[in-house]
Design a protein around this motif. Structure first.
Motif, PDB file in Angstrom:
ATOM      1  N   LEU B 261     -13.074  -2.546 -52.365  1.00  0.00           N
ATOM      2  CA  LEU B 261     -11.410  -3.224 -52.360  1.00  0.00           C
ATOM      3  C   LEU B 261     -10.494  -1.954 -53.444  1.00  0.00           C
ATOM      4  O   LEU B 261      -9.656  -1.231 -53.324  1.00  0.00           O
ATOM      5  N   SER B 262     -11.405  -2.135 -54.443  1.00  0.00           N
ATOM      6  CA  SER B 262     -11.442  -1.073 -55.935  1.00  0.00           C
ATOM      7  C   SER B 262     -11.702  -0.071 -55.598  1.00  0.00           C
ATOM      8  O   SER B 262     -10.958   1.060 -55.754  1.00  0.00           O
ATOM      9  N   GLY B 265      -8.672   1.156 -53.573  1.00  0.00           N
ATOM     10  CA  GLY B 265      -7.639   1.370 -53.857  1.00  0.00           C
ATOM     11  C   GLY B 265      -7.605   2.783 -54.754  1.00  0.00           C
ATOM     12  O   GLY B 265      -6.295   3.548 -55.566  1.00  0.00           O
ATOM     13  N   ILE B 266      -8.756   3.300 -56.234  1.00  0.00           N
ATOM     14  CA  ILE B 266      -8.467   4.098 -56.849  1.00  0.00           C
ATOM     15  C   ILE B 266      -8.285   5.120 -56.241  1.00  0.00           C
ATOM     16  O   ILE B 266      -7.310   5.955 -56.625  1.00  0.00           O
ATOM     17  N   ALA B 269      -5.386   5.271 -54.240  1.00  0.00           N
ATOM     18  CA  ALA B 269      -3.665   5.963 -55.504  1.00  0.00           C
ATOM     19  C   ALA B 269      -3.434   7.287 -55.837  1.00  0.00           C
ATOM     20  O   ALA B 269      -3.158   7.316 -56.445  1.00  0.00           O
ATOM     21  N   LEU B 270      -5.144   8.477 -55.932  1.00  0.00           N
ATOM     22  CA  LEU B 270      -4.755   8.749 -56.419  1.00  0.00           C
ATOM     23  C   LEU B 270      -4.511  10.251 -55.093  1.00  0.00           C
ATOM     24  O   LEU B 270      -4.364  11.811 -55.746  1.00  0.00           O
ATOM     25  N   PRO B 272      -1.391  11.189 -53.676  1.00  0.00           N
ATOM     26  CA  PRO B 272      -0.334  11.305 -54.114  1.00  0.00           C
ATOM     27  C   PRO B 272      -0.256  12.381 -54.518  1.00  0.00           C
ATOM     28  O   PRO B 272       0.838  13.641 -54.847  1.00  0.00           O
ATOM     29  N   GLY B 314       2.300  10.009 -49.784  1.00  0.00           N
ATOM     30  CA  GLY B 314       2.575   9.651 -50.512  1.00  0.00           C
ATOM     31  C   GLY B 314       3.171   7.871 -51.549  1.00  0.00           C
ATOM     32  O   GLY B 314       2.913   6.908 -52.209  1.00  0.00           O
ATOM     33  N   PHE B 318       1.790   4.602 -51.689  1.00  0.00           N
ATOM     34  CA  PHE B 318       1.557   4.009 -52.788  1.00  0.00           C
ATOM     35  C   PHE B 318       2.562   2.786 -52.925  1.00  0.00           C
ATOM     36  O   PHE B 318       1.011   1.758 -53.349  1.00  0.00           O
ATOM     37  N   MET B 319       2.319   2.357 -52.575  1.00  0.00           N
ATOM     38  CA  MET B 319       4.057   1.244 -52.536  1.00  0.00           C
ATOM     39  C   MET B 319       2.649   0.150 -51.873  1.00  0.00           C
ATOM     40  O   MET B 319       2.751  -1.116 -52.617  1.00  0.00           O
ATOM     41  N   LEU B 322      -2.579  -0.760 -53.698  1.00  0.00           N
ATOM     42  CA  LEU B 322      -3.448  -1.184 -54.247  1.00  0.00           C
ATOM     43  C   LEU B 322      -3.461  -2.782 -53.890  1.00  0.00           C
ATOM     44  O   LEU B 322      -2.748  -3.331 -53.657  1.00  0.00           O
ATOM     45  N   PRO B 323      -5.291  -2.875 -53.560  1.00  0.00           N
ATOM     46  CA  PRO B 323      -5.363  -4.076 -53.779  1.00  0.00           C
ATOM     47  C   PRO B 323      -4.460  -5.370 -53.869  1.00  0.00           C
ATOM     48  O   PRO B 323      -4.470  -6.468 -52.463  1.00  0.00           O
ATOM     49  N   GLN B 324      -4.326  -5.844 -54.543  1.00  0.00           N
ATOM     50  CA  GLN B 324      -3.417  -7.095 -54.546  1.00  0.00           C
ATOM     51  C   GLN B 324      -2.181  -6.995 -53.556  1.00  0.00           C
ATOM     52  O   GLN B 324      -1.369  -7.902 -53.588  1.00  0.00           O
ATOM     53  N   ILE B 325      -1.660  -6.211 -53.492  1.00  0.00           N
ATOM     54  CA  ILE B 325      -0.262  -5.230 -52.693  1.00  0.00           C
ATOM     55  C   ILE B 325      -0.765  -6.109 -50.973  1.00  0.00           C
ATOM     56  O   ILE B 325      -0.321  -6.250 -50.268  1.00  0.00           O
TER      57      ILE B 325
END
Lengths: 98, 464
Positions: B261-262, B265-266, B269-270, B272, B314, B318-319, B322-325
């Motif tokens: 998940l991390s 996510g990373i 997130a790159l 865009p 993008g 991106f919204m 991230l794993p918490q979303i």
């Protein structure tokens, strides 16, 4: 994640990238038209992205690792439009030379 | 026109027709959310959705293949090697897709033994085609790869674009082979299934459309090979650098280790970052050419590709990446919103741009004129933005009420489905879907009749 922060955090993340997109777009338009006003507007969008980063870091319940990542990304976003533009001009200059 | 270009026209025509099926079944699927018991027991939602998403895959593949067969002879300066086999397989492919769609609609379910998998449905989302058809798809891919490799060998010319395209053929075929094994462990099955879906959509296909757009830009704007190849290499590096490990952003709720998940996510997130570069590039090209081109619709659809990709993949991505979303948004209409926008922005717009270029060149049209393309362009883009906006509202309500507040329980799910925000989003989605379908018919009519209908002469030509 606190349930009440789910949607505000997601919205801020969307605004974060939207501002980056507006910064890149207006920056490119500013360079194209050689307009100082547009360049100022581009930097204003980047500033709003900075404000969004600040809100994401200060208020949201994202883990610290992600906050550091967002901060680092914010700094990287600053150089993408100028770097891309410079590279575009360089490659197109090569095109005219050849 | 040589055989390869004729085949390109056939594949692109088939792709545009398949987009019609994709949209009609999409519109039909949206009605299930508005009318309780709609077509219940006759044509259930899962079947309609299955046809909708498989039509998307086939429309994209046919669009890519059409563009490749169209550009290949120009790029290499020779007729494509093995084109007779490719032309034969086109008709086999079209017939097989027609049979599969009829089986999906009328047979619907197979027995729970091997025969169901071979004849009716393999059971994995996006690659449901029964095994006999899946084997046929592999045969078509091998033929495409053979056409490209053998033509390059015969022409003794490996351009940068062809190098990337040839390399891309390997993962295109290799990851599709994941559709064949049927592991009984669901975690293992989904782990590998995501490799197929993600590596196609967020890596391999990105490179194929990158190659196609590089070839299109050289033709449409006369951009030099050196320039497009430099940017293609850059795109390869950035897309693969961020795209491959972004795989982990799908690994929710399927039993994979948490570190995925991390990682996902990373890297996602790159994603865009290169897309922002594409936006700057699109504005540079549009500005330097002052929007002057003999094929404005193709040009504008290429610009729409850069913006659509940035916004759909993008911003929308991106919204929620991230794993918490993602933990809450995964599998809701929020994901559906992102998926629609990203597929449209990254692929459909590019295929339409190439379709306009092909229509112009194949019919010897000096300048593409008329108003129909403007209506289609405006309608499809407004419809898409409206639809994904409506889906976003529904999805956020679903994630908030059903997941965050409701704790992902059945009660939470039911509460989210009956919430007015969710329902209003669904109504708006269908409304915008109607606009998209209407605009599609204008687009199809325009492409079919371009150069064949009487146009008013442009002022410049009339006075000359």
């Amino acid at each position: 994640m606190n349930p009440s922060w789910l949607l505000p955090t997601a919205a801020l993340l969307g605004i974060y990238v939207l501002c980056a997109g507006c910064y890149g777009m207006v920056y490119a338009l500013g360079r194209l038209r050689e307009s100082r006003r547009l360049m100022h507007a581009a930097h204003a969008f980047y500033a709003v992205q900075g404000l969004t980063t600040l809100l994401l870091v200060a208020l949201t319940p994202l883990a610290w690792g992600w906050k550091a990542f967002l901060l680092a990304s914010f700094l990287v976003y600053a150089v993408i439009p100028p770097l891309t533009w410079r590279q575009l001009e360089r490659t197109h200059a090569l095109e005219h030379e050849s | 026109m040589n055989q390869s270009k004729k085949l390109g026209v056939q594949y692109l025509t088939a792709s545009i027709v398949m987009m019609g099926a994709l949209l009609l079944f999409g519109l039909l699927a949206s009605i299930f959310y508005l009318k309780y018991g709609f077509l219940l027991g006759k044509l259930d939602f899962n079947i309609v959705k299955q046809v909708h998403i498989n039509a998307l895959i086939i429309a994209c593949l046919w669009g890519f293949m059409g563009a490749i067969y169209w550009f290949l002879p120009d790029e290499l300066g020779i007729e494509t090697v093995g084109i007779g086999l490719a032309r034969l397989l086109f008709w086999v492919f079209v017939a097989a897709v027609a049979v599969v769609v009829l089986v999906f609609i009328f047979v619907q379910y197979g027995s729970s033994d091997e025969s169901g998998m071979w004849l009716v449905n393999q059971g994995r989302k996006y690659v449901e085609a029964p095994r006999w058809a899946a084997i046929g798809i592999v045969a078509v891919f091998f033929t495409l790869a053979y056409n490209i490799f053998a033509s390059v060998a015969k022409a003794r010319k490996v351009t940068g674009i062809m190098g990337v395209l040839m390399t891309t053929m390997v993962p295109l075929i290799a990851v599709y082979l994941i559709a064949f094994p049927a592991p009984t462990n669901m975690s293992v099955d989904l782990y590998w299934w995501w490799w197929l879906v993600h590596m196609w959509v967020e890596a391999t296909w990105e490179l194929i459309i990158g190659c196609i757009l590089a070839l299109a830009l050289m033709k449409l704007l006369g951009t030099s090979r050196k320039v497009v190849e430099i940017w293609l290499y850059l795109e390869v590096a950035l897309v693969l650098g961020t795209g491959i490990l972004g795989l982990g952003h799908h690994y929710f709720w399927i039993g994979t280790p948490q570190y995925w998940l991390s990682i996902g996510g990373i890297f996602s997130a790159l994603e865009p970052l290169p897309l922002l570069g594409m936006v700057v590039h699109a504005i540079y090209d549009a500005g330097k050419h002052q929007m002057k081109t003999h094929n404005k619709p193709a040009f504008l659809w290429l610009i729409a590709e850069a913006f659509g990709n940035f916004i759909g993949a993008g911003i929308w991505g991106f919204m929620m990446t991230l794993p918490q979303i993602n933990l809450y948004s995964h599998g809701t209409q929020w994901t559906v919103s992102h998926g629609h926008f990203a597929f449209y922005g990254a692929y459909i717009t590019g295929i339409i741009a190439v379709a306009y270029m092909v229509a112009q060149e194949s019919r010897g049209i000096r300048e593409v004129r008329g108003n129909a393309w403007k209506w289609a362009f405006a309608g499809l883009n407004i419809g898409m933005v409206g639809m994904v906006g409506a889906l976003l509202v529904s999805g956020m309500s679903e994630a908030f009420i059903g997941r965050a507040l409701g704790g992902s329980t059945l009660d939470g799910f039911m509460a989210s489905q009956s919430n007015s925000w969710f329902m209003q989003g669904m109504i708006a989605r269908t409304g915008f879907g109607v606009i998209i379908v209407a605009s599609y018919f204008i687009l199809a009519w325009d492409l079919a009749t371009l150069g064949r209908r009487r146009e008013k002469p442009s002022p410049a030509l009339a006075t000359s």
